[in-house]
Design an enzyme around this catalytic site. Structure first.
Site, PDB file in Angstrom:
ATOM      1  N   GLU A 149       4.689   9.062   2.510  1.00  9.74           N
ATOM      2  CA  GLU A 149       4.011   8.998   1.213  1.00  9.74           C
ATOM      3  C   GLU A 149       4.735   9.826   0.155  1.00  9.74           C
ATOM      4  O   GLU A 149       5.159  10.944   0.412  1.00  9.74           O
ATOM      5  CB  GLU A 149       2.576   9.511   1.387  1.00  9.74           C
ATOM      6  N   GLU A 169      -0.461   7.138  -6.149  1.00 13.13           N
ATOM      7  CA  GLU A 169      -1.640   7.927  -6.472  1.00 13.13           C
ATOM      8  C   GLU A 169      -1.570   8.611  -7.835  1.00 13.13           C
ATOM      9  O   GLU A 169      -2.590   8.883  -8.449  1.00 13.13           O
ATOM     10  CB  GLU A 169      -1.888   8.989  -5.404  1.00 13.13           C
ATOM     11  N   HIS A 204      -6.170   6.627  -3.054  1.00 15.94           N
ATOM     12  CA  HIS A 204      -6.040   8.079  -3.056  1.00 15.94           C
ATOM     13  C   HIS A 204      -7.360   8.750  -3.388  1.00 15.94           C
ATOM     14  O   HIS A 204      -7.981   8.466  -4.417  1.00 15.94           O
ATOM     15  CB  HIS A 204      -4.984   8.498  -4.101  1.00 15.94           C
ATOM     16  N   ASP A 230       3.169  13.115   4.038  1.00 16.41           N
ATOM     17  CA  ASP A 230       3.064  13.076   2.579  1.00 16.41           C
ATOM     18  C   ASP A 230       3.995  14.129   2.002  1.00 16.41           C
ATOM     19  O   ASP A 230       3.787  15.328   2.204  1.00 16.41           O
ATOM     20  CB  ASP A 230       1.616  13.351   2.164  1.00 16.41           C
ATOM     21  N   LYS A 265       1.359  17.270   5.499  1.00 14.98           N
ATOM     22  CA  LYS A 265       2.295  17.508   4.409  1.00 14.98           C
ATOM     23  C   LYS A 265       3.696  17.799   4.953  1.00 14.98           C
ATOM     24  O   LYS A 265       3.856  18.456   5.976  1.00 14.98           O
ATOM     25  CB  LYS A 265       1.843  18.705   3.566  1.00 14.98           C
ATOM     26  N   ASP A 300      -5.621   5.284  -7.508  1.00 19.83           N
ATOM     27  CA  ASP A 300      -6.750   6.201  -7.593  1.00 19.83           C
ATOM     28  C   ASP A 300      -7.647   5.678  -8.712  1.00 19.83           C
ATOM     29  O   ASP A 300      -7.266   5.702  -9.886  1.00 19.83           O
ATOM     30  CB  ASP A 300      -6.219   7.604  -7.902  1.00 19.83           C
TER      31      ASP A 300
END
Length: 231
Positions: free
Chosen positions: A79, A105, A155, A53, A24, A128
């Site tokens: 991301e 996602e 995702h 991400d 992250k 997703d």
């Protein structure tokens, strides 16, 4: 978590056979992000797949600055650098940055993913299946992604997405989450950085006893709105 914990988790994941590491970013202090990503890159060594991400934490100008600052770290993708529905902003980033852009996602339909593709906003499409309405809408997104020549990295829900990703004609990624393991007695296998498609029927999973204990056979809704378990 601390950078020491991140590095410990990274080493454990690699030892378990995971073929790529994603961490992250999106801290208010950009220097913290850059320090953490650089530390993980050093621990992994050159060439090992590393992604970040941002979970929609940046605006357009911040995303450009961070993307350029991260380029020397050889990331597979960045991301969700922007709001999930900012197709034009993601397209601008894709044009400006050497690092590929991944997103999708949070979108809930094939039409919303089509908007990303129409703008040239994505290098890795991340639908997703539960969120877009199931396997059939996901297959529509796959078909358009293949037509556009973008890569796929679904995702969450690896138990579903492994099978779908295996049918994608451009080498895909599958996220590894163990959060749903209590639901199933079966486990997915990983070897040499690859998740193996099970030969079991269907998706290859049955409900665990723990999952069955969490379900009921039927629920009756009374006139006053009270729900009563039946059976």
């Amino acid at each position: 978590m601390s950078i020491e914990q991140v590095l410990d988790n990274t080493r454990a994941a690699v030892a378990a056979g995971i073929g790529g590491i994603k961490i992250k970013v999106g801290q208010p202090d950009a220097k913290i992000d850059l320090t953490r990503v650089a530390a993980v890159r050093e621990a992994l060594g050159d060439g090992f797949p590393l992604m970040v991400d941002a979970n929609q934490q940046w605006n357009r100008s911040t995303a450009i600055r961070m993307g350029r600052a991260l380029e020397d770290l050889d990331l597979v993708w960045i991301e969700e650098p922007l709001d999930a529905y900012d197709a034009e902003g993601h397209a601008a980033l894709a044009r400006e940055l050497a690092t590929p852009i991944a997103t999708g996602e949070m979108l809930t339909s094939p039409a919303e993913h089509e908007e990303l593709l129409r703008h040239g906003a994505v290098d890795f499409l991340q639908p997703d299946a539960p969120r877009v309405g199931g396997i059939t809408p996901f297959l529509k997104i796959m078909a358009r992604g293949q037509q556009a020549g973008v890569r796929l990295a679904p995702h969450f829900a690896m138990e579903i997405h492994l099978h779908l990703a295996a049918a994608y004609e451009i080498d895909p990624w599958v996220e590894h989450f163990d959060w749903l393991q209590p639901l199933f007695p079966e486990r997915l296998e990983i070897a040499d950085g690859r998740m193996l498609v099970p030969a079991r029927p269907g998706l290859g999973f049955s409900l665990s006893e723990q999952a069955r204990a969490w379900t009921t056979d039927a629920v009756r809704i009374d006139a006053d709105g009270t729900a009563t378990t039946v059976g």
